[in-house]
Design an enzyme around this catalytic site. Structure first.
Site, mmCIF file in Angstrom:
data_model
loop_
_atom_site.group_PDB
_atom_site.id
_atom_site.type_symbol
_atom_site.label_atom_id
_atom_site.label_comp_id
_atom_site.label_asym_id
_atom_site.label_seq_id
_atom_site.Cartn_x
_atom_site.Cartn_y
_atom_site.Cartn_z
ATOM 1 N N ASP A 56 -1.257 26.618 -13.464
ATOM 2 C CA ASP A 56 -2.641 26.656 -13.940
ATOM 3 C C ASP A 56 -2.588 26.998 -15.437
ATOM 4 O OD1 ASP A 56 -5.232 27.453 -14.653
ATOM 5 O OD2 ASP A 56 -5.689 28.241 -12.666
ATOM 6 N N ARG A 62 -16.122 6.410 -7.163
ATOM 7 C CA ARG A 62 -15.239 7.473 -6.674
ATOM 8 C C ARG A 62 -13.785 7.110 -6.935
ATOM 9 N NH1 ARG A 62 -13.971 7.279 -1.770
ATOM 10 N NH2 ARG A 62 -16.058 6.931 -0.945
ATOM 11 N N TYR A 86 -5.799 33.463 -9.873
ATOM 12 C CA TYR A 86 -7.254 33.355 -9.985
ATOM 13 C C TYR A 86 -7.917 33.563 -8.608
ATOM 14 C CZ TYR A 86 -11.820 31.206 -10.759
ATOM 15 O OH TYR A 86 -13.165 30.970 -10.823
ATOM 16 N N LYS A 98 -13.486 25.746 -19.055
ATOM 17 C CA LYS A 98 -13.178 26.801 -20.023
ATOM 18 C C LYS A 98 -12.874 26.203 -21.409
ATOM 19 C CE LYS A 98 -13.675 28.992 -16.163
ATOM 20 N NZ LYS A 98 -12.560 29.381 -15.294
#
Ligand SMILES: *Cc1c(COP(=O)(O)O)cnc(C)c1O
Length: 391
Positions: free
Chosen positions: A175, A51, A103, A200
């Site tokens: 973004d 992690r 978004y 994406k």
């Protein structure tokens, strides 16, 4: 020639992890290990628990930092994980200014979650610098941009917002999912945190969910790293490897898709059954000039408006090539319906206010031949009722 002089296209392939130092492997080794043996009881190695750090994830984090021109990159389990973790830089009583056509998932975290922790927000039309300036409060800590925005491809003047933020002591988040650093590098324009849904264009093959954040300086990088480790929404090693593989072809994919998007936008703009086309590459798009100044190209996503839901339905039923799905930025073209997909989290009233009407469709152009896509749309449009010319 130093690394610095290489073009973006070359840098996609020739980065820190081009060759594995231990074995010479030319594909980044996939370290499926959750923990790491410590060879010295007093001095631990670079990695202890995955992690906090995993070498495969780190290769991706270094790659995106270099491509965006930032001090540090961080990889998360999804775009929303990157965005949500970045918002943890805020504290109770802080205020965020957000672009109004943000978004849908980002809208949800801001309105449903951050509010419960005492973080306030105001939605503004980011294309209007005067409106942004007038909404800045003493407790405004972040100005959140998305340009071009989703789904109306509105363009925000990045430098204008950065100047306002600097004058008011707040951070800027952007973004950059729609353009990627191939076409737009916000950090070079002064942005503090660049966010990505790597799901994406960066990964590009509709096979992985991933998020990235790149920060401008080390200090902010350390703060966000601590939050990444604390919150724990890190990207798995296998998924980091998939994003790294996708990245290698980013230049050719985006170049081809953008070329086709330009042709399709021109075709749709001329079509009698299309009421409007939203694409920064069209010379009459309101943000065309600003976009040309701050980005290298208009990208491969466009939206267009047909008469109503009935027209949407017929078009979606008859079009054969694009998949009808949520998402964008893949090798296959993706047609989506923002009102019921990316912006379903937004109440109908808010959607209408933002121009995300029932006749709006978004197309992410993939790698099919543009002429095939156009022929496919032409056949589907023929099924729509003829437009009645008002007398
Ligand atoms: C998809 C998307 C996100 C969210 O990313 P996930 O990887 O789906 O969590 C955020 N911003 C934009 C612009 C997106 O298209």
């Amino acid at each position: 020639m130093s690394n610095h002089d290489w073009s973006f296209q070359t840098k996609l392939l020739h980065n820190e992890s081009k060759v594995d130092k231990g074995t010479g492997a030319v594909s980044v080794p996939l370290h499926h290990s959750s923990t790491f043996h410590q060879f010295d009881v007093e001095e631990f190695g670079k990695y202890d628990y995955a992690r906090s750090g995993n070498p495969t994830r780190e290769a991706l984090e270094q790659a995106i930092a270099e491509l965006e021109g930032g001090a540090r990159g961080l990889a998360f389990s999804s775009g929303m994980a990157a965005i949500s973790t970045s918002f943890l830089l805020l504290s109770q009583g802080d205020h965020v200014l957000v672009t109004e056509d943000v978004y849908g998932g980002t809208f949800r975290i801001i309105t449903d979650v951050l509010t419960r922790f005492g973080i306030e927000h105001t939605f503004v039309d980011m294309t209007d610098l005067h409106q942004v300036a007038s909404e800045i409060r003493p407790n405004t800590k972040v100005i959140y941009m998305e340009t071009p925005s989703n789904p109306l491809l509105k363009v925000t003047d990045i430098k204008g917002i950065v100047n306002l933020a600097k004058a008011n002591n707040c951070l800027t988040f952007l973004d950059n999912t729609f353009l990627t650093p191939e076409l737009q590098r916000p950090i070079e324009l002064g942005v503090d945190v660049v966010l990505h849904s790597a799901t994406k264009f960066l990964a590009g093959h509709s096979d992985v969910l991933a998020g990235l954040a790149v920060v401008k300086d080390e200090e902010l990088g350390n703060r966000l790293y601590k939050l990444q480790n604390a919150f724990g929404a890190v990207l798995g090693a296998q998924d980091a490897w998939l994003v790294l593989r996708g990245l290698k072809t980013l230049h050719v994919r985006l170049k081809q898709s953008q070329e086709s998007a330009e042709k399709i936008a021109a075709y749709l703009a001329d079509h009698p059954k299309v009421e409007a086309v939203y694409y920064p590459g069209l010379s009459y798009h309101p943000g065309h000039d600003t976009h040309r100044y701050q980005a290298k190209g208009p990208g491969a996503v466009l939206s267009f408006k047909v008469a109503d839901f009935e027209a949407v339905k017929l078009l979606v039923e008859h079009v054969k090539l694009p998949v009808f799905a949520v998402s964008l930025g893949a090798v296959e073209s993706i047609l989506s319906y923002p009102a019921k997909m990316s912006h379903a989290a937004m109440p109908a009233e808010e959607r209408e206010k933002r121009g995300i009407s029932d006749g709006l469709l978004r197309l992410s152009v993939g790698l099919e031949k543009a002429e095939d896509l156009i022929a496919d749309f032409e056949a589907a449009f023929a099924k729509l009722p003829a437009v009645t010319v008002k007398s």
